[in-house]
Design a protein around this motif. Structure first.
Motif, PDB file in Angstrom:
ATOM      1  N   UNK A 168       0.863  -1.185   0.000  1.00  0.00           N
ATOM      2  CA  UNK A 168       0.000   0.000   0.000  1.00  0.00           C
ATOM      3  C   UNK A 168       0.896   1.231   0.000  1.00  0.00           C
ATOM      4  N   UNK A 169       0.848   1.981  -1.103  1.00  0.00           N
ATOM      5  CA  UNK A 169       1.784   3.104  -1.236  1.00  0.00           C
ATOM      6  C   UNK A 169       1.546   4.176  -0.183  1.00  0.00           C
ATOM      7  N   UNK A 170       0.282   4.348   0.237  1.00  0.00           N
ATOM      8  CA  UNK A 170      -0.010   5.402   1.209  1.00  0.00           C
ATOM      9  C   UNK A 170       0.477   5.033   2.602  1.00  0.00           C
ATOM     10  N   UNK A 171       0.141   3.801   3.032  1.00  0.00           N
ATOM     11  CA  UNK A 171       0.470   3.438   4.424  1.00  0.00           C
ATOM     12  C   UNK A 171       1.781   2.669   4.539  1.00  0.00           C
ATOM     13  N   UNK A 172       2.296   2.160   3.381  1.00  0.00           N
ATOM     14  CA  UNK A 172       3.534   1.376   3.432  1.00  0.00           C
ATOM     15  C   UNK A 172       3.313  -0.044   3.926  1.00  0.00           C
ATOM     16  N   UNK A 173       2.040  -0.430   4.172  1.00  0.00           N
ATOM     17  CA  UNK A 173       1.762  -1.787   4.666  1.00  0.00           C
ATOM     18  C   UNK A 173       1.922  -2.807   3.537  1.00  0.00           C
ATOM     19  N   UNK A 174       2.254  -4.026   3.935  1.00  0.00           N
ATOM     20  CA  UNK A 174       2.279  -5.130   2.968  1.00  0.00           C
ATOM     21  C   UNK A 174       0.922  -5.814   3.013  1.00  0.00           C
ATOM     22  N   UNK A 175       0.272  -5.931   1.857  1.00  0.00           N
ATOM     23  CA  UNK A 175      -1.070  -6.534   1.786  1.00  0.00           C
ATOM     24  C   UNK A 175      -0.956  -7.924   1.163  1.00  0.00           C
ATOM     25  N   UNK A 176      -1.420  -8.949   1.896  1.00  0.00           N
ATOM     26  CA  UNK A 176      -1.454 -10.315   1.360  1.00  0.00           C
ATOM     27  C   UNK A 176      -2.870 -10.593   0.868  1.00  0.00           C
ATOM     28  N   UNK A 177      -2.988 -11.155  -0.329  1.00  0.00           N
ATOM     29  CA  UNK A 177      -4.317 -11.427  -0.877  1.00  0.00           C
ATOM     30  C   UNK A 177      -4.442 -12.900  -1.247  1.00  0.00           C
TER      31      UNK A 177
END
Length: 694
Positions: free
Chosen positions: A439-448
């Motif tokens: 997530x470019x805004x929060x810097x979080x890594x998103x697993x889908x």
């Protein structure tokens, strides 16, 4: 040269808990591949070698193994049954020539059996059926055969009948040989006697044999005529006809037994050898050129033809990355250089190994029809084709479903951060239905992924296999946006700041599309007001803007843009100017086109005992579910419903509470539907708050 007629590439697939892995264990024991059978419930099965599989008693990734039976080489893949890992079944079926569909003698045709059966039909894979667990309470072979015919629409050719049921199940009657196989209670699969059919089953066996003979002889008009004139076909004719009908998918030879009690598995193995196709009897794979167009050529199963192989699975273990490949044509030798037609890069074949679950045997070469693993591949992913470097061609690639659920993860400390990236890279290569984004805004890594269990297992693998500790956010739904109204609009992009400027005007119509149509673009400009070379820039501007909707920032789906007219400047216009105009036009016009939030709806299949049906239906209604169908069975009721994914988190716990632990369910993505106003407001508000925070 290898005699391919003695090869059988088969997969074992079924619903969760129907006994696939136990059946595979018995096959390995019978064929002398292992000397002690491991039990799934003890966490010791050969093909369930991941810690997560051993603890949960389910198969998560397909495992490949090879063995010999009656002079034939069997390459066997044990696939998972859980719906979250359907991808493993799909990609295994893609490279197999035949399959064994396992059904539970008491559970019968269960939700996931239908999905797997559908995949096998789509892949045109010939199958034999094994009705397992006939020693279980409530087991009924004839009822399961009836369900297979009615629910799956599959025509059965019953070859063995059970002798006794539940605790009294002792063996099977082989209708082809007209003999009874009776096992003793020692649990030794070889401890059986071949006897005459028990007196109380003679009439039943005669009735079922007559059905079998008639089904088989449909494949041979001459033998059928003789049969009607009173001449019984011999065993060789019957077997030839059954083989022909099985390979043509006209019917499915059906066996019964109990893998756990070691009864009836030999007959299934004989069926695999007698009736399933060898690699040369399967429709050859069509070849494509490097642009993806069919060439009219086929990858013929022949060791002398140009090499074609499909990578169908990547697995990372303690020795490095293993690439499982099915060789369709030609020969692959150690040290060969092949081309990966997807990347256009050459790959050198380091070592070739034959897999027995997680053990390996080194090979010097593999020929058409083989399923082997290769070490040392650099840039090969699932679905890539490896081909002869001098004569390249591509095989039909695999298509994977989009994920429907996501969670955010963050490494617990700085040292875990680097390890996380490496670990996720390996996991994506192994599982194409698992995606990762930042997530470019929060810097979080998103697993889908495909479901809660899917992501749960991934977190477990991160922690245990890769030693990465992560903090996990709550699951997020993959919402989307769309538009509901047609809008006609115009936008002018003009920038003058000394020197050459930028200019582009577009007049356009945005129209809602049918669900699933994606993005469409058409230009109706005449007279050169927007020169033809700028049309792709307008299309690109709109298409790139789709990734972010105007309501909550979710991707926008299913609309059409028609470019009607516009204007350009001889000096100041450029492709860039028209692309910028299209992006700004999207932001200006979509908010006026009745934007709407849509949510993923899941096809949910619930099994519940009779006395809890009311509770389960009431609960599904509370979850905004639409009940589609109810089917009463001997041990309970199956309820089919469409339910929004956002309402299904934690459902398994609630279902078990409602049904005293006896209920089970499966779900898979069905379609997108508009969100109710109250739900949409909450989602949009949360998205706005997230954007503010970041």
């Amino acid at each position: 040269m290898t005699d391919l007629s003695n090869y059988r590439n088969i997969g074992i697939f079924a619903h969760v808990d129907a006994g696939k892995t136990t059946t595979t264990e018995r096959i390995l024991k019978l064929t002398g591949k292992i000397h002690k059978t491991g039990e799934v419930h003890d966490g010791e099965a050969t093909t369930d070698f991941m810690e997560q599989e051993q603890e949960r008693g389910i198969t998560i990734q397909s495992a490949a193994t090879s063995c010999e039976w009656d002079g034939h080489r069997l390459n066997i893949i044990d696939t998972p049954g859980h719906v979250d890992f359907t991808i493993e079944v799909y990609r295994s079926l893609k490279v197999l020539d035949g399959g064994v569909g396992v059904f539970c003698g008491s559970g019968g045709v269960e939700p996931q059996s239908e999905t797997n059966w559908r995949y096998a039909n789509e892949s045109e894979v010939a199958r034999v059926i094994f009705v397992n667990k006939l020693d279980r309470m409530g087991a009924d072979f004839y009822r399961v055969v009836d369900q297979i015919e009615n629910v799956l629409g599959a025509r059965t050719a019953v070859i063995t009948l059970p002798i006794g049921t539940e605790d009294d199940f002792v063996g099977v009657v082989d209708l082809l040989e007209e003999k009874a196989y009776i096992w003793d209670d020692s649990g030794n699969p070889e401890a059986f006697k071949v006897e005459d059919i028990p007196a109380d089953m003679v009439d039943k066996a005669a009735e079922w044999r007559e059905k079998l003979v008639e089904i088989a002889l449909e494949q041979d008009d001459e033998a059928m005529e003789k049969y009607f004139e009173g001449e019984m076909p011999d065993l060789a004719t019957l077997k030839r006809c059954i083989r022909k009908g099985t390979i043509a998918l006209d019917f499915f030879p059906t066996y019964c037994g109990s893998a756990f009690k070691n009864k009836g598995v030999q007959n299934v193995l004989n069926g695999v050898v007698d009736f399933l196709p060898d690699p040369t009897q399967v429709k050859p794979q069509p070849e494509m050129d490097l642009e993806g167009n069919e060439t009219g050529e086929y990858a013929i199963v022949d060791p002398t033809k140009p090499m074609r192989a499909l990578a169908f699975k990547i697995m990372d273990d303690r020795f490095g990355a293993l690439t499982f490949i099915r060789v369709y044509s030609g020969t692959l030798n150690k040290g060969d250089t092949v081309v990966n037609t997807y990347t256009g890069k050459n790959e050198r074949i380091g070592r070739i190994v034959e897999m027995n679950a997680d053990e390996r045997v080194e090979l010097d070469s593999a020929t058409a029809g083989d399923i082997v693993a290769v070490l040392g591949m650099k840039n090969v992913q699932t679905g890539h084709t490896l081909a002869d470097a001098k004569n390249p061609a591509t095989l039909e690639p695999m298509v994977f479903p989009d994920p429907v659920i996501s969670i955010a993860v963050a490494p617990k400390d700085k040292s875990a951060s680097e390890k996380l990236g490496v670990a996720l890279g390996k996991m994506i290569a192994e599982d194409p239905s698992f995606r990762v984004e930042t997530d470019e805004d929060s810097g979080e890594t998103i697993l889908m992924g495909m479901g809660e269990l899917h992501l749960d297992i991934k977190i477990d693998i991160l922690r245990r296999t890769h030693g990465v500790e992560v903090e996990v956010g709550k699951p997020q739904v993959a919402y989307r946006e769309t538009i509901t109204q047609e809008i006609e609009d115009t936008y002018t992009h003009k920038k003058q700041s000394g020197g050459s400027g930028q200019f582009g005007r577009i007049d356009f119509v945005i129209t809602p599309g049918e669900p699933g149509t994606g993005f469409e673009f058409e230009s109706k400009v005449t007279g050169g007001n927007v020169p033809r070379e700028y049309w792709p820039a307008v299309e690109k501007g709109f298409k790139n803007s789709m990734d972010e909707g105007v309501l909550a920032g979710y991707p926008c789906l299913d609309f059409k843009v028609t470019l009607m007219d516009g204007a350009f400047h001889a000096v100041d216009s450029s492709a860039m100017a028209f692309e910028i105009a299209a992006k700004a036009a999207y932001r200006q016009s979509v908010p006026k086109a009745g934007p709407q939030l849509i949510e993923p709806v899941m096809k949910v299949d619930v099994f519940t005992p009779d006395d809890h049906v009311g509770d389960v239906i009431g609960d599904l209604n509370r979850r905004r579910g639409m009940i589609k169908d109810q089917q009463a069975g001997p041990t309970g009721v199956r309820i089919k419903a469409d339910v929004p994914l956002s309402e299904m988190f934690g459902y398994i716990g609630d279902l078990r509470t409602m049904t005293s632990g006896r209920g089970q369910f499966s779900m898979e993505f069905s379609h997108y539907m508009p969100c109710p106003k109250n739900v949409a407001e909450v989602v949009i508000k949360e998205a706005q708050e997230r954007n503010k925070a970041s």
